[in-house]
Design an enzyme around this catalytic site. Sequence first.
Site, PDB file in Angstrom:
ATOM      1  N   SER A   1      50.116  19.990  65.492  1.00  0.00           N
ATOM      2  CA  SER A   1      50.952  20.606  64.104  1.00  0.00           C
ATOM      3  C   SER A   1      50.455  22.001  64.142  1.00  0.00           C
ATOM      4  CB  SER A   1      50.698  19.988  62.755  1.00  0.00           C
ATOM      5  OG  SER A   1      51.514  20.641  61.774  1.00  0.00           O
ATOM      6  N   ASN A   2      50.558  22.776  62.873  1.00  0.00           N
ATOM      7  CA  ASN A   2      49.966  24.105  62.781  1.00  0.00           C
ATOM      8  C   ASN A   2      49.544  24.387  61.375  1.00  0.00           C
ATOM      9  OD1 ASN A   2      52.120  25.214  61.148  1.00  0.00           O
ATOM     10  ND2 ASN A   2      53.268  24.579  62.760  1.00  0.00           N
ATOM     11  N   ALA A   3      48.830  25.403  60.948  1.00  0.00           N
ATOM     12  CA  ALA A   3      48.329  25.527  59.782  1.00  0.00           C
ATOM     13  C   ALA A   3      49.050  26.168  58.634  1.00  0.00           C
ATOM     14  CB  ALA A   3      46.901  26.202  59.963  1.00  0.00           C
TER      15      ALA A   3
ATOM     16  N   ALA B   1      57.358  26.668  59.463  1.00  0.00           N
ATOM     17  CA  ALA B   1      56.567  26.902  60.759  1.00  0.00           C
ATOM     18  C   ALA B   1      57.124  25.379  61.654  1.00  0.00           C
ATOM     19  CB  ALA B   1      55.214  27.094  60.664  1.00  0.00           C
TER      20      ALA B   1
END
Length: 212
Positions: free
Chosen positions: A22-24, A89
């Site tokens: 995933s991403n932040a 995102a």
Amino acid sequence: MARILITSGPTRQYIDPVRYISNASSGRMGCCLVEAALAAGHEVVLVSGPVDIQYPPEAELFSVLTTEDMLDAATKLFADCDGMIGVAAPCDYKPVEVADHKIRKTGEALELKLIETPDVVASLGANKQSHQWTVGFALETEDARFRAITKLQKKNCDLVVLNGPAAINASDNEVEIIAPDGTVIQSIKGPKATIASQILAIIEKRLISNAN
Ligand code: C5P
């Protein structure tokens, strides 16, 4: 008044039942855009990946996990919307294989083979009706403006909002809003709420014919 679809937050792509890529992304820029759109009297339909923040309850929220889930939900919901703002995102890659059990440690390197996920903004942009508009975001680390304009054209967006990696999980942001001909319409720096109001004002002026 318009009915606006907003995609927000990250997505997850699972490797096994407990681990994921995933991403932040915090969903904060998306949340500020939802608030700005509601404050301006628009209807908001929201598709969000997992976030810790609370979105305004006045927005119709559809929670999703993976990029494909986000694409499915967004595609169905976009049919009844005038436009969309893609501030999510989504995870760009997913594992070719997802283990059905927790992958055990062996002491050896673990190789993951990843393939690209579908692009939500590009898919909606490619299929939009003549009255519909799409606004994308571009997070770039080098050749930023050139890459943002290339993305706008590739994804058939009506506007692109360029920002940098400092935007991730931050309360402030610095953006350029860019038109399809490459013109920088506005550069804005400050709290995400202020930036969201100004992005919305530009969307209303250029893309929502009956606003105000
Ligand atoms: O990842 P990228 O910089 O190409 O993202 C730019 C825009 O495309 C953003 O608006 C983002 O929401 C959207 N996007 C998407 N689906 C993806 C990847 C990005 O809608 N799989």
